[in-house]
Design a protein around this motif. Structure first.
Motif, PDB file in Angstrom:
ATOM      1  N   CYS A 114       2.950  13.963   2.549  1.00 40.52           N
ATOM      2  CA  CYS A 114       2.880  15.264   1.878  1.00 40.52           C
ATOM      3  C   CYS A 114       3.440  16.367   2.759  1.00 40.52           C
ATOM      4  N   PHE A 115       3.155  16.294   4.063  1.00 43.64           N
ATOM      5  CA  PHE A 115       3.696  17.317   4.949  1.00 43.64           C
ATOM      6  C   PHE A 115       5.216  17.244   4.995  1.00 43.64           C
ATOM      7  N   LYS A 116       5.758  16.036   5.026  1.00 47.45           N
ATOM      8  CA  LYS A 116       7.212  15.880   5.008  1.00 47.45           C
ATOM      9  C   LYS A 116       7.797  16.544   3.759  1.00 47.45           C
ATOM     10  N   LYS A 117       7.156  16.332   2.628  1.00 49.11           N
ATOM     11  CA  LYS A 117       7.615  16.924   1.370  1.00 49.11           C
ATOM     12  C   LYS A 117       7.548  18.446   1.426  1.00 49.11           C
ATOM     13  N   ASP A 118       6.443  18.979   1.939  1.00 49.79           N
ATOM     14  CA  ASP A 118       6.292  20.433   2.011  1.00 49.79           C
ATOM     15  C   ASP A 118       7.202  21.046   3.069  1.00 49.79           C
ATOM     16  N   ASN A 153       0.500   7.811  -4.120  1.00 50.80           N
ATOM     17  CA  ASN A 153       0.757   8.645  -5.293  1.00 50.80           C
ATOM     18  C   ASN A 153      -0.307   8.503  -6.370  1.00 50.80           C
ATOM     19  N   GLN A 154      -1.251   7.599  -6.154  1.00 53.12           N
ATOM     20  CA  GLN A 154      -2.287   7.379  -7.146  1.00 53.12           C
ATOM     21  C   GLN A 154      -3.419   8.389  -6.970  1.00 53.12           C
ATOM     22  N   ALA A 155      -4.323   8.385  -7.942  1.00 55.10           N
ATOM     23  CA  ALA A 155      -5.451   9.322  -7.898  1.00 55.10           C
ATOM     24  C   ALA A 155      -6.235   9.124  -6.614  1.00 55.10           C
ATOM     25  N   GLY A 156      -6.670  10.217  -6.029  1.00 60.77           N
ATOM     26  CA  GLY A 156      -7.420  10.147  -4.783  1.00 60.77           C
ATOM     27  C   GLY A 156      -6.553  10.398  -3.565  1.00 60.77           C
ATOM     28  N   TYR A 157      -5.242  10.365  -3.757  1.00 62.32           N
ATOM     29  CA  TYR A 157      -4.333  10.604  -2.634  1.00 62.32           C
ATOM     30  C   TYR A 157      -3.373  11.749  -2.951  1.00 62.32           C
ATOM     31  N   ALA A 158      -3.849  12.747  -3.652  1.00 64.73           N
ATOM     32  CA  ALA A 158      -3.012  13.890  -4.001  1.00 64.73           C
ATOM     33  C   ALA A 158      -2.771  14.752  -2.760  1.00 64.73           C
ATOM     34  N   LEU A 171       0.806  -1.217   0.000  1.00 65.11           N
ATOM     35  CA  LEU A 171       0.000   0.000   0.000  1.00 65.11           C
ATOM     36  C   LEU A 171       0.846   1.276   0.000  1.00 65.11           C
ATOM     37  N   ARG A 172       2.144   1.124   0.163  1.00 68.27           N
ATOM     38  CA  ARG A 172       2.990   2.316   0.294  1.00 68.27           C
ATOM     39  C   ARG A 172       3.132   3.095  -1.008  1.00 68.27           C
ATOM     40  N   MET A 191      -4.655   5.291   4.994  1.00 66.80           N
ATOM     41  CA  MET A 191      -4.083   5.847   3.772  1.00 66.80           C
ATOM     42  C   MET A 191      -4.168   7.372   3.759  1.00 66.80           C
ATOM     43  N   ARG A 192      -5.253   7.913   4.294  1.00 62.14           N
ATOM     44  CA  ARG A 192      -5.357   9.372   4.366  1.00 62.14           C
ATOM     45  C   ARG A 192      -4.285   9.935   5.291  1.00 62.14           C
ATOM     46  N   ASP A 193      -4.126   9.328   6.455  1.00 53.46           N
ATOM     47  CA  ASP A 193      -3.134   9.825   7.402  1.00 53.46           C
ATOM     48  C   ASP A 193      -1.714   9.650   6.870  1.00 53.46           C
ATOM     49  N   TYR A 194      -1.477   8.548   6.189  1.00 54.99           N
ATOM     50  CA  TYR A 194      -0.176   8.299   5.579  1.00 54.99           C
ATOM     51  C   TYR A 194       0.115   9.341   4.499  1.00 54.99           C
ATOM     52  N   THR A 195      -0.907   9.669   3.721  1.00 51.04           N
ATOM     53  CA  THR A 195      -0.749  10.696   2.688  1.00 51.04           C
ATOM     54  C   THR A 195      -0.457  12.049   3.322  1.00 51.04           C
TER      55      THR A 195
END
Length: 217
Positions: free
Chosen positions: A191-195, A69-74, A64-65, A183-187
């Motif tokens: 994403c926060f790490k990236k930003d 990056n797939q649609a719905g997890y932007a 699931l990792r 998956m939402r929390d993982y996203t």
């Protein structure tokens, strides 16, 4: 682990007095304030990395990792007018660099508060993971204060009225199922790490421009 050190070694960036007015930070030079802001951004990114890795190991099966990056997890900040390419970043002004950091910071304050409430519902969430997300959330507010004062200093103490409205960036579901919640929390963490890394890069670029203007990539 760097966690115990980070709790004790980070320099406070409290820019407000008891009445909520900016008093302490304006008494600091712009150069020293930028150094403090950079240090905060570095620590926030470092702890966000640790939090993301810890959450991944605890809750996200390997197959699931890749799905984040797939649609719905932007990422929720994808629509923000933040420069992304090297040429775009080189062309923007110092003030806009700071505004970009401010937009990123403000867009993450509410989602990180939400993340704390969802992590509390996990049966096996460690105390360290919960503490890390709380620490990052608190430090992000301090970072916002410092960036606001920096912008005011760069505008010759002019009043800062431009605040990005993050309403609509982050939508809440009512009690999503467990897999969707993971998956939402993982996203969010990814994403926060990236930003957070982007915030750090922008601030260090600003510092470089002020010290070695012609050799900043």
């Amino acid at each position: 682990m760097l966690w115990p050190y980070l709790l004790t070694a980070s320099i406070p960036l409290d820019c407000k007095d008891e009445q909520g007015s900016f008093t302490r930070c304006p008494s600091i030079s712009q150069e020293k304030l930028l150094d403090r802001v950079i240090q905060h951004a570095e620590l926030i990114y470092r702890v966000s990395e640790e939090s993301c890795s810890m959450f991944e190991e605890m809750f996200v099966p390997f197959p699931l990792r890749l799905q984040r990056n797939q649609a719905g997890y932007a990422c929720i900040t994808k629509a923000l007018p933040i420069p992304s390419s090297k040429s775009e970043i080189q062309q923007i002004s110092d003030t806009w660099l700071l505004h970009s950091v401010l937009m990123l910071v403000q867009s993450w304050i509410e989602p990180l508060v939400y993340l704390q409430t969802t992590l509390d519902r996990y049966d096996n969430a460690s105390e360290m993971l919960l503490n890390k997300t709380k620490w990052v959330s608190d430090k992000l507010i301090s970072l916002e204060q410092g960036v606001v004062v920096l912008i005011r200093k760069m505008l010759n103490e002019g009043m800062l009225t431009a605040t990005y409205n993050e309403q609509g960036l982050f939508q809440y579901d009512v009690l999503p199922d467990m897999l969707e919640s993971v998956m939402r929390d993982y996203t969010l963490l990814s994403c926060f790490k990236k930003d957070a890394h982007k915030m750090e890069i922008f601030l260090k670029l600003l510092k470089c421009r002020q010290t070695d203007k012609y050799n900043c990539a």
